[in-house]
Motif scaffolding. Structure first.
Motif, short mmCIF file in Angstrom:
data_model
loop_
_atom_site.label_atom_id
_atom_site.label_comp_id
_atom_site.label_asym_id
_atom_site.label_seq_id
_atom_site.Cartn_x
_atom_site.Cartn_y
_atom_site.Cartn_z
N UNK A 74 22.15 93.17 51.67
CA UNK A 74 22.85 92.33 50.69
C UNK A 74 22.74 90.86 51.05
N UNK A 75 22.91 90.56 52.34
CA UNK A 75 22.78 89.16 52.79
C UNK A 75 21.42 88.59 52.45
N UNK A 76 20.37 89.36 52.74
CA UNK A 76 19.01 88.90 52.47
C UNK A 76 18.80 88.68 50.97
N UNK A 77 19.28 89.63 50.16
CA UNK A 77 19.13 89.50 48.70
C UNK A 77 19.86 88.27 48.19
N UNK A 78 21.09 88.07 48.64
CA UNK A 78 21.87 86.93 48.18
C UNK A 78 21.24 85.60 48.61
N UNK A 79 20.74 85.54 49.84
CA UNK A 79 20.09 84.32 50.32
C UNK A 79 18.80 84.05 49.56
N UNK A 80 18.02 85.09 49.33
CA UNK A 80 16.77 84.92 48.57
C UNK A 80 17.06 84.44 47.16
N UNK A 81 18.09 84.98 46.54
CA UNK A 81 18.47 84.55 45.20
C UNK A 81 18.90 83.09 45.20
N UNK A 82 19.70 82.71 46.17
CA UNK A 82 20.15 81.32 46.26
C UNK A 82 18.97 80.37 46.44
N UNK A 83 17.98 80.80 47.22
CA UNK A 83 16.80 79.96 47.44
C UNK A 83 16.00 79.79 46.16
N UNK A 84 15.92 80.84 45.36
CA UNK A 84 15.14 80.78 44.13
C UNK A 84 15.77 79.85 43.09
N UNK A 85 17.06 79.61 43.21
CA UNK A 85 17.75 78.77 42.23
C UNK A 85 17.76 77.29 42.61
N UNK A 86 17.22 76.96 43.79
CA UNK A 86 17.25 75.57 44.24
C UNK A 86 16.22 74.72 43.52
N UNK A 87 16.54 73.45 43.35
CA UNK A 87 15.57 72.50 42.80
C UNK A 87 14.49 72.24 43.85
N UNK A 88 13.29 71.81 43.42
CA UNK A 88 12.18 71.62 44.38
C UNK A 88 12.49 70.61 45.48
N UNK A 89 13.36 69.64 45.19
CA UNK A 89 13.62 68.61 46.19
C UNK A 89 14.82 68.92 47.08
N UNK B 13 19.12 77.96 54.24
CA UNK B 13 18.97 79.34 53.78
C UNK B 13 17.90 80.07 54.59
N UNK B 14 16.81 79.40 54.89
CA UNK B 14 15.78 80.01 55.73
C UNK B 14 16.36 80.37 57.10
N UNK B 15 17.12 79.44 57.68
CA UNK B 15 17.71 79.68 58.99
C UNK B 15 18.64 80.91 58.95
N UNK B 16 19.52 80.94 57.93
CA UNK B 16 20.45 82.06 57.83
C UNK B 16 19.72 83.38 57.62
N UNK B 17 18.73 83.37 56.72
CA UNK B 17 18.00 84.60 56.45
C UNK B 17 17.25 85.07 57.70
N UNK B 18 16.70 84.11 58.45
CA UNK B 18 16.03 84.47 59.70
C UNK B 18 16.98 85.09 60.69
N UNK B 19 18.20 84.54 60.78
CA UNK B 19 19.20 85.10 61.69
C UNK B 19 19.59 86.51 61.27
#
Length: 1272
Positions: free
Chosen positions: A612-627, A635-641
């Motif tokens: 669930x953590x990985x799914x939620x983090x991946x979803x949050x990353x997909x919603x970010x603006x390019x900048x 998010x990368x750090x958290x997902x890696x942990x």
């Protein structure tokens, strides 16, 4: 199915280290109940002990292997906890070790934990008491701290065995005192590596809502589930992303630290400001800075750690390195007898006892805001320097410390979590303001330290620093300079650590400070500073300043006004409050909600939680603006942990590798290194097949093992005790802070060893050092009347005063500034102009007859005046003759070469002459000093006029290596136009010149004034090959180490790296668009196309043969220069055109060096190795023979750029019989050389254009300067 994480890999821990339940021992309960029922007076204290301990990961090895999940998961089969055995009666508190499957973290002493959790003792109550929370700080033998939160609560006691037989009946609601008979205290303690005071307090409050309603046999299960939840919550990465977890009924927020160097702040930093007046806060900070033996007292156990932690937070980035025990129970009171520095806390009940038993303690009473000494003497600690203290007091007084003032206009919140969120936002804002005020205090106190550091030799000249302090501040600094805290602070400064202190120092420095950032020490006071000091209301105490002055510069660092010795005598007259108001820009923060943890906590549930953590983090990353790279990195750090905790090591490494492109600052190098080393053979082989991971492994494991341990020594300057050869003398002079330039020190060595063996004895060095310092002291004490200062420029300094002499313009003292000579007349002081150095025509030393004597006289003839100035300087005449001629020659060179550094170096020569004459015996002193007449000798021996064309085209020269021991080659130059970002300061929007020096050093100049914007930050450790501006706020830097470093234009911070190349990056080209595309090339022939916003590779192709040196975009094609050919390729990598070297130069062995495209003329210009011409081809037909444009006296071409309809070619050629750096300006239409410019002493290494108005050239290490040329 995820592979199990190897047992030897220390996984990233969650927030929980340990959770414990504490209560009374069975035997101690027998007496209290009886005594309460019989109405006996105050009961005796109970014996607290640890009843249960819960330690992650709550699973056995067998369960992990059976389930096929990592050892970090939970299992219902066997929990990582123990409960005291209840089948045996005990006569004393438990003193054994926990079972083998429970590993107690370092720093947690289970024997001492009971008395820390009940520091005031444990007593049975006759009626229910309110729950209370306090906090602990636990330290292991290595000094590492862990943090605890303790909640105490009471439960009614039915009979003496109800807690221990497992069969007791608990009522679901609270009984009355009469029904229950007595109430027994218990405590739950949570230990974490991070100081989450507020968050853990909230968590324990949520736990209590369950414990109060549960039965005895359910307590362990509730605490175990609670501990398991906390152990699964990852620590938030540094930055703006905070974590939220639903603990029911509260939403718990776990704030992140601001950056990797900063501590976690999860407490109310204004608490000390509520307990103490600002003056007392400063006094306590002084006690900490001078490392006293300090004891805090309060009637509230909770306030002791919180207030102490606040004071330590005020000191950041300085760190308290001594014993820190904020809570002492009664049994621990003898700790205050320790002879070394410490910071401890006691209950107010023990104040008299501690005060009488121990001497020399600083006793701080939080309840009444007093600071006293234990032996009834007045507190004898020095005051913080007045100017910094005065500013801090005014800033504190401007703070709004009461939330109620901000709530008055708001309606009541009907939602619990909404009200808490509002409170947190207010507290976060106030914390920022308090931190800002405290940090500004530290910067005000220690800002001048950097002026007395020698970075090359890691030396701090403490005695010279102390001499520059006001008399009233001397005692404070003498005590602080001897502390461990200050020693660590010096290490960070000498390592140029860009921590919070360095950033504020940089951002709050004045324009004059920024100009002098290139240099090492403060200069003599300027006329502007003298004027401001005369009218400053804080300029009260007389101060004798003695400062070092290497590598003199026209502009002097402003000095702080003199300060009083006592805070109680602050004169605020004329001190406006406009500059005092706090202006702390709020930084945006974001939150990520941790998914629910489902029960029962079997392995499958934990595995689902990680998923669930990985799914939620991946979803949050997909919603970010390019900048949004800052948030993306978190998010990368958290997902890696999470991947790592889940045992998915390769996925974790890929996420951590992505931090290179998003924010390398938070890259967990040590964790990644341990992860890589723990990979199994098949996993390592699989990782090596992924290019990104192969590069990552090379960086963090292979290269890390080769890296040398950084030097963190700190040396204090000492005069030498042995004879010195040249090399040792150079080092000693540089350490002293007198001069850094190696060439100048060589001349000084020649002067001091004239007629002697080529070594210098310690006595001579000491005499020279004292002469230099005495001359500085005399110059510091020069006081010019306003009528004189009105005639001088604001940045002029008086560097030398003669004794009182007779001149043909009156009697007085001759004064020398960097610009002129003038007479300071005696009697009523007045100003008589002698001459500016530019206006001098002739200088002679002669004698005039006076009675029977011949008096040595200095004669100065001016260009614009017929009258010759004469001064009877007597014994000073020969020295002044040398000095004036050197300054005259330096000014002439500075004017001819448009280079102000010549006058700075001439000033250094002059002042060294003065010190040499004062050091050596009279007969040979003047001859020795003449060895320093470098520019005068150069003018006489080698009269070299700057060619007229060069002089007319040259606008200015700047030196990016100023302040260094030797000049550095200018490898690459880049001009970026100014853009105003609303979030940045106005001065950050100015156009900038980026100058790449050796070993990845980059200096940034403000191109509107050609002054240093930021001096020397690092983009790796390898040679820089290219720089471009990609989009409005990014500078891309390609280096020999195959890395592209991305720098933010306004903040000049380098937090991103692109590591996809496998060989040195040779060139970069930008294709405009939205978003823009950047092409990068490397020496092995690889070309990568990047999306400048996402930093993803969009195309990749390979040129055969390698040797790819440069690329350029034209008409949708990418033109590439290799040694053997110049080729044009489509964006998909297809070959369009090719120009081969062998087909055009059949009889000559050469190769292409660089090329330029002129689309309007449809021309391709190229330079070839070893040829004294540049060649041009028609783009319509590259097979035609090229036209050659011969470059007269050119021996080598190194660079070329296109400016308007001109081609500027830089290289090396002959000028006046010597090899020089030359620039040839070619008319592209007529194909003729319009100008031949003698640019530098060394070769021209790089050229860049500034909006086609100016061209900037950088030279090799023989000169290391940048020339600015106007374009016609």
């Amino acid at each position: 199915m995820a592979e199990a994480a190897p047992s030897h890999l220390a996984l990233p821990s969650g927030l929980l280290e340990l959770c414990a339940l504490l209560g009374p021992s069975r035997d101690s309960l027998r007496g209290p109940e009886v005594s309460l029922k019989k109405g006996v007076g105050s009961p005796s204290p109970l014996d607290p002990e640890v009843l249960s301990v819960f330690v992650p990961p709550f699973v056995t090895k067998e369960d992990s292997q059976t389930a096929g999940v990592p050892s970090a998961t939970l299992s219902k089969a066997r929990r990582r906890s123990f409960r005291k055995k209840r089948d045996k009666p005990k006569t004393e508190p438990w003193k054994g070790l926990p079972p083998e499957d429970v590993s107690v973290p370092d720093g947690v002493d289970l024997l001492a934990l009971p008395q820390l959790c009940f520091p005031g003792g444990m007593y049975v109550a006759s009626e229910p008491k309110e729950d209370c929370v306090h906090f602990l700080v636990l330290t292991d033998v290595c000094g590492n701290r862990t943090y605890g939160a303790v909640v105490q609560y009471y439960r009614p006691l039915r009979d003496e065995s109800c807690f221990y037989n497992g069969k007791a009946h608990w009522e679901p609601s609270w009984p009355t005192a009469g029904m229950a008979g007595c109430f027994v205290p218990f405590a739950v303690c949570v230990v974490s590596k991070l100081p989450y005071y507020n968050a853990l307090k909230d968590c324990l409050s949520c736990l209590l809502t369950h414990l109060k309603l549960c039965k005895d046999f359910e307590v362990d299960n509730h605490i175990k589930d609670f501990a398991a939840k906390l152990s699964l919550i990852p620590s938030p990465p540094p930055g703006p992303l905070h974590l939220i977890f639903n603990m029911k009924p509260l939403q718990i927020v776990f704030p992140s630290r601001a950056d990797p160097e900063s501590p976690v702040i999860d407490l109310d930093l204004h608490l000390p400001l509520l307990c103490f007046r600002p003056e007392k806060v400063l006094q306590i900070l002084t006690c900490l800075l001078t490392e006293q033996r300090i004891v805090f007292f309060s009637s509230s156990w909770a306030l002791l750690p919180l207030v102490a932690e606040c004071f330590l937070a005020y000191l950041h980035p300085l760190q308290w390195q001594h014993t820190f025990v904020p809570i002492l129970s009664r049994q621990m009171l003898d700790f205050v007898m320790a002879p070394t520095s410490f910071l401890m806390g006691c209950h107010l009940d023990h104040f008299d006892e501690v005060s009488k038993e121990a001497d020399g303690l600083i006793l701080i009473n939080m309840d009444n805001g007093s600071v006293t000494c234990s032996d009834d003497r007045e507190v004898d600690v020095p005051d913080i320097p007045l100017l910094a203290a005065h500013t801090f007091i005014q800033r504190v007084q401007s703070l709004r410390l009461h939330h109620e003032l901000d709530l008055a206009h708001l309606g009541a919140s009907t939602d619990l979590n909404e009200g808490r969120a509002r409170q947190r936002a207010w507290q976060r804002s106030l914390n920022r303001q308090v931190q800002h005020a405290a940090l500004q205090l530290l910067v005000g106190v220690f800002r001048d330290v950097k002026n007395h550091l020698n970075y090359e030799h890691r030396v701090f000249n403490s005695e010279e620093f102390l001499k520059t302090r006001a008399p009233g501040d001397q005692r404070f600094y003498r005590q602080v300079l001897d502390t461990y805290m200050f020693h660590s602070f010096l290490k960070a400064r000498l390592s140029r650590r860009m921590d919070a202190f360095a950033q504020m120092d940089l951002h709050t420095q004045s324009e004059d400070d920024r100009l002098n950032g290139m240099l090492v020490s403060p200069r003599r006071p300027t006329i502007e500073k003298m004027t401001s000091q005369k009218f400053s209301p804080l300029h009260i105490a007389h101060r004798r300043m003695v400062v070092s002055m290497p590598n003199l510069q026209d502009i002097a660092v402003p000095e702080l006004p003199a300060r009083n010795a006592s805070l109680r005598k602050v004169d605020t007259t004329g001190c406006g409050t406009g500059s005092i108001a706090l202006s702390v820009n709020p930084k945006p923060t974001y939150t990520f909600k941790i998914p629910e943890i489902h029960f029962p906590l079997v392995s499958q549930c934990v595995q689902a939680y990680y998923a669930d953590c990985v799914v939620q983090l991946t979803k949050a990353m997909s919603l970010l603006a390019p900048d949004s790279s800052v948030l993306l990195a978190r998010y990368f750090y958290l997902r890696g942990a999470v991947h790592l905790m889940h045992g998915q090591l390769l996925d974790a490494l890929l996420d951590f590798q992505s931090l290179y492109k998003t924010d390398i600052q938070i890259f967990p190098a040590d964790l990644v290194r341990r992860t890589v080393r723990s990979l199994s053979g098949p996993q390592r082989a699989q990782a090596e097949r992924v290019p990104e991971l192969r590069r990552l492994i090379s960086e963090v494991v292979d290269k890390a093992s080769e890296a040398a341990k950084p030097d963190d020594r700190v040396k204090n300057f000492e005069l030498p005790k042995t004879h010195m050869q040249l090399d040792d003398f150079v080092r000693r002079v540089q350490e002293s802070g007198i001069v850094k330039d190696t060439d100048i020190i060589h001349r000084l060595f020649e002067a001091l060893t004239v007629g002697h063996e080529k070594q210098i004895d310690p006595e001579t060095f000491k005499d020279f050092y004292n002469c230099w310092k005495e001359a500085e002291a005399e110059a510091q004490e020069v006081s010019l009347p306003l009528s004189v200062m009105e005639h001088l420029d604001k940045n002029e300094c008086v560097y030398k005063l003669s004794s009182s002499v007779k001149t043909n313009r009156g009697v007085g003292k001759i004064a020398m500034t960097q610009k002129r000579l003038f007479l300071l007349t005696e009697g009523r002081p007045g100003y008589v102009e002698i001459s500016t150095f530019r206006n001098i025509e002739e200088v002679r030393s002669t004698t005039v007859a006076f009675l029977l004597l011949r008096i040595p006289t200095l004669k100065i003839k001016m260009v614009s005046k017929k009258e010759v100035f004469e001064a009877n300087l007597k014994t000073e005449c020969d020295l002044w003759h040398l000095m004036v001629k050197e300054m005259w020659a330096g000014k002439k060179l500075a004017d001819d070469h448009k280079d102000p550094q010549y006058i700075q170096q001439a000033l250094t020569h002059v002042l060294l002459m003065d010190a040499v004459v004062g050091t050596l015996p009279s007969p040979g002193a003047i001859y020795a000093a003449s060895k320093l007449s470098y520019f005068d000798r150069m003018k006489n021996e080698m009269p070299m006029a700057v060619p007229k064309t060069t002089s007319e085209t040259l606008k200015h020269k700047i030196n990016p290596s100023a302040g260094e021991t030797l000049p550095h080659a200018v490898d690459v130059l880049l001009y970026t136009p100014g853009h105003l970002d609303p979030a940045e300061k106005v001065e950050d929007a100015h156009p900038k010149l980026w100058c790449a020096l050796s070993e990845g050093k980059v200096t940034v100049f403000d191109a509107s004034s050609w002054t240093v914007h930021q001096h020397c930050f690092k983009a790796g450790n390898s040679k820089v090959n290219c720089m471009v501006m990609a989009e409005q706020n990014q500078v891309w830097v390609g280096c020999e180490d195959a890395v592209i470093y991305i720098i933010h234009v306004h903040s000049t911070s380098c937090h991103k790296q692109l590591t996809d190349h496998r060989c040195g990056v040779t060139d970069l080209a930008v294709q405009s668009g939205t978003p823009s595309k950047v092409y990068s090339s490397s020496a092995d022939g690889t070309i990568l196309a990047w999306n400048a916003s996402t930093l993803q590779v969009t195309d990749r192709f390979q040129l055969p043969g390698g040797r790819l040196s440069s690329i350029s975009l034209h008409d949708g094609c990418l033109w590439c220069c290799t040694g053997n050919s110049i080729v044009a390729m489509t964006s998909s990598g297809l070959l369009c055109q090719e120009l081969k070297i062998s087909e055009n130069f059949k009889d000559i062995s050469t190769s292409f060096l660089s090329f330029q495209l002129l689309p309007e003329q449809e021309q391709l210009w190229a330079a070839c190795a070893g040829l004294d011409s540049v060649y041009t081809w028609s783009l319509k037909d590259l097979t035609q023979r090229p036209q050659a444009v011969r470059l007269q006296d050119c021996s080598e071409v190194s660079c070329m750029i296109r400016v308007k309809k001109q081609i500027w070619v830089g290289g090396t050629g002959l000028a006046q019989g010597k090899s020089k750096g030359k620039i040839y300006v070619i008319d592209a239409e007529r194909k003729t050389v319009e100008k031949e410019l003698v640019a530098h002493v060394d070769t021209v290494k790089t050229l860049c254009s500034a909006e086609d108005r100016y061209v900037l050239s950088g030279s090799g290490r023989g000169e290391g300067k940048i020339a600015i040329w106007k374009v016609e």
